[in-house]
Motif scaffolding. Structure first.
Motif, PDB file in Angstrom:
ATOM      1  N   UNK A 184      13.083   4.727  -0.802  1.00  0.00           N
ATOM      2  CA  UNK A 184      13.141   3.916   0.415  1.00  0.00           C
ATOM      3  C   UNK A 184      12.191   2.733   0.300  1.00  0.00           C
ATOM      4  N   UNK A 185      10.997   2.984  -0.211  1.00  0.00           N
ATOM      5  CA  UNK A 185      10.023   1.906  -0.386  1.00  0.00           C
ATOM      6  C   UNK A 185      10.562   0.861  -1.366  1.00  0.00           C
ATOM      7  N   UNK A 186      11.098   1.316  -2.488  1.00  0.00           N
ATOM      8  CA  UNK A 186      11.659   0.369  -3.459  1.00  0.00           C
ATOM      9  C   UNK A 186      12.772  -0.464  -2.829  1.00  0.00           C
ATOM     10  N   UNK A 187      13.631   0.171  -2.047  1.00  0.00           N
ATOM     11  CA  UNK A 187      14.722  -0.576  -1.424  1.00  0.00           C
ATOM     12  C   UNK A 187      14.183  -1.636  -0.470  1.00  0.00           C
ATOM     13  N   UNK A 188      13.056  -1.358   0.185  1.00  0.00           N
ATOM     14  CA  UNK A 188      12.467  -2.338   1.101  1.00  0.00           C
ATOM     15  C   UNK A 188      12.017  -3.598   0.343  1.00  0.00           C
ATOM     16  N   UNK A 189      11.775  -3.455  -0.968  1.00  0.00           N
ATOM     17  CA  UNK A 189      11.446  -4.597  -1.827  1.00  0.00           C
ATOM     18  C   UNK A 189      12.708  -5.150  -2.502  1.00  0.00           C
ATOM     19  N   UNK A 190      13.870  -4.626  -2.129  1.00  0.00           N
ATOM     20  CA  UNK A 190      15.164  -4.967  -2.713  1.00  0.00           C
ATOM     21  C   UNK A 190      15.201  -4.670  -4.209  1.00  0.00           C
ATOM     22  N   UNK A 191      14.479  -3.623  -4.606  1.00  0.00           N
ATOM     23  CA  UNK A 191      14.486  -3.174  -5.997  1.00  0.00           C
ATOM     24  C   UNK A 191      15.478  -2.019  -6.094  1.00  0.00           C
ATOM     25  N   UNK A 201       0.831  -1.207   0.000  1.00  0.00           N
ATOM     26  CA  UNK A 201       0.000   0.000   0.000  1.00  0.00           C
ATOM     27  C   UNK A 201       0.866   1.258   0.000  1.00  0.00           C
ATOM     28  N   UNK A 202       1.967   1.233   0.754  1.00  0.00           N
ATOM     29  CA  UNK A 202       2.878   2.374   0.772  1.00  0.00           C
ATOM     30  C   UNK A 202       3.469   2.593  -0.615  1.00  0.00           C
ATOM     31  N   UNK A 203       3.840   1.504  -1.251  1.00  0.00           N
ATOM     32  CA  UNK A 203       4.401   1.592  -2.597  1.00  0.00           C
ATOM     33  C   UNK A 203       3.409   2.237  -3.556  1.00  0.00           C
ATOM     34  N   UNK A 204       2.182   1.749  -3.552  1.00  0.00           N
ATOM     35  CA  UNK A 204       1.163   2.313  -4.429  1.00  0.00           C
ATOM     36  C   UNK A 204       0.947   3.796  -4.128  1.00  0.00           C
ATOM     37  N   UNK A 205       0.918   4.129  -2.844  1.00  0.00           N
ATOM     38  CA  UNK A 205       0.714   5.513  -2.433  1.00  0.00           C
ATOM     39  C   UNK A 205       1.824   6.423  -2.980  1.00  0.00           C
ATOM     40  N   UNK A 206       3.083   6.020  -2.790  1.00  0.00           N
ATOM     41  CA  UNK A 206       4.193   6.866  -3.236  1.00  0.00           C
ATOM     42  C   UNK A 206       4.360   6.843  -4.753  1.00  0.00           C
TER      43      UNK A 206
END
Length: 131
Positions: free
Chosen positions: A45-52, A21-26
């Protein structure tokens, strides 16, 4: 502003572990505000949390292109390059991140990274002119 409110919602989702949800939001915010450095930094930061890592790198590069004094994004780039053994690039990003004379957590973060890179940055935190 409505961007700040939406970014706060995204931050809360992220902190609650609701990463999709955070990813979609940002992503939605960044699409609507492609030059908002704070939104782009958070998206990284969100992308890094997905290791992207490549997507994180692109988001942080866009953030610093829009706002060259965005220390958090520069330091995030530096850490990413360091983790990928691109030491020269990490050092360059670190130096750029320190140009604003940051205080507090960002300064401590920069000093820790400098130690990992084997750099002496004790004199580097004074604001320096852009080149």
């Amino acid at each position: 502003s409505s961007v700040a409110g939406a970014a706060e919602v995204g931050r809360q989702l992220f902190e609650a572990g609701r990463l999709d949800e955070a990813r979609l939001s940002f992503e939605t915010l960044a699409s609507a505000n492609p030059r908002d450095a704070q939104v782009l930094t958070a998206l990284g930061v969100v992308y890094l949390s997905f290791d992207e890592r490549d997507r994180a790198r692109m988001a942080w590069r866009a953030a610093v292109a829009s706002s060259p004094r965005m220390a958090f994004a520069w330091l995030s780039l530096a850490e990413l390059e360091w983790h990928e053994d691109r030491i020269d690039r990490a050092a360059e990003y670190l130096k750029r991140g320190m140009r604003g004379g940051e205080e507090g957590p960002q300064r401590e973060r920069a000093q820790a990274l400098a130690e990992n890179l084997g750099l002496d940055v004790s004199q580097s935190f004074a604001a320096t002119p852009e080149h």
